[in-house]
Design a protein around this motif. Structure first.
Motif, PDB file in Angstrom:
ATOM      1  N   GLN A   8       2.192   4.449  -0.877  1.00 31.61           N
ATOM      2  CA  GLN A   8       1.538   5.357  -1.802  1.00 31.61           C
ATOM      3  C   GLN A   8       2.123   6.174  -2.983  1.00 31.61           C
TER       4      GLN A   8
ATOM      5  N   LEU B 155       1.850   3.419  -5.565  1.00 33.59           N
ATOM      6  CA  LEU B 155       0.571   3.274  -6.546  1.00 33.59           C
ATOM      7  C   LEU B 155       0.311   4.639  -7.226  1.00 33.59           C
ATOM      8  N   SER B 156       0.936   5.722  -6.840  1.00 28.82           N
ATOM      9  CA  SER B 156       0.664   6.964  -7.724  1.00 28.82           C
ATOM     10  C   SER B 156       1.445   6.965  -8.785  1.00 28.82           C
TER      11      SER B 156
ATOM     12  N   ASN C 272       0.940  -1.286   0.232  1.00 28.22           N
ATOM     13  CA  ASN C 272       0.018  -0.037  -0.065  1.00 28.22           C
ATOM     14  C   ASN C 272       0.940   1.312   0.002  1.00 28.22           C
TER      15      ASN C 272
END
Length: 211
Positions: free
Chosen positions: A129, A132-133, A127
């Protein structure tokens, strides 16, 4: 204060961002020397000279460390994509250049490509970020180029650009992984050139999408 200086500091009281950077720099070193398959937290710990608990204070798992490290790798790949598109005036030629940019990246950064392959395994989960971004940004860039091709009437209107993006990503990864595994057979026995094989692949792929 430089990163190299920070790498030499063995203290429990480094600021959070500095310690995280230490960990990721150490992880990058381990990846470069050992590869993704042999990457372990123990090797990162040994390189840094810290307790294993220090790593897990900032990252919950090995997957989180790899995901954080992949942010840099994916940003470089996005730069390759952008540079490929900027060199072409014709959208379909730019699409072909996008596909070939992945191959050029693979040649320049084989360990990062190995990292991507490793992260494609079904049980990979993170997870983080930043990971993911940048993953979404890269996917968006490729999809938006496909949409521009559709708007110009160059590729079939009934093709879903998002599906096509994932199809191209997956097939590129698969083909290059195959080429890497079979490169001795391909180059020495079959006398084929990897770059020519990728060019043909990109031509067939783009031809299949043309309107």
């Amino acid at each position: 204060m430089t990163i190299s200086h920070l790498m030499g500091i063995k203290t429990k009281h480094l600021p959070k961002l500095h310690r995280e950077q230490q960990i990721i720099d150490a992880a990058d070193h381990v990846l470069t020397n050992a590869g993704a398959q042999n990457f372990t937290i123990d090797k990162v710990v040994a390189h840094l000279g810290v307790a294993k608990g220090t790593i897990y204070k900032y990252y919950k798992s090995k997957d989180d460390v790899l995901a954080e490290m992949s942010v840099k790798a994916l940003k470089i790949l996005l730069d390759y994509f952008k540079a490929a598109v900027e060199k072409e005036n014709e959208p379909l030629e730019a699409l072909q250049a996008l596909i070939l940019a992945f191959y050029k990246y693979y040649l320049k950064y084989p360990k990062y490509f190995e990292l991507f392959i490793y992260m494609e395994r079904p049980d990979f989960h993170s997870n983080i970020q930043g990971y993911l971004s940048i993953s979404l940004e890269l996917k968006k860039y490729f999809t938006e180029h496909l949409i521009r091709c559709q708007s110009a009437g160059l590729i079939k209107k009934d093709l879903d650009p998002s599906y096509c993006t994932y199809m191209i990503w997956g097939s590129c990864m698969g083909l290059m992984n195959f080429i890497e595994a079979k490169k001795v057979f391909i180059e020495e026995i079959e006398k084929l050139q990897r770059e020519e094989l990728l060019k043909l692949y990109s031509e067939i792929l783009v031809a299949g999408m043309k309107s």
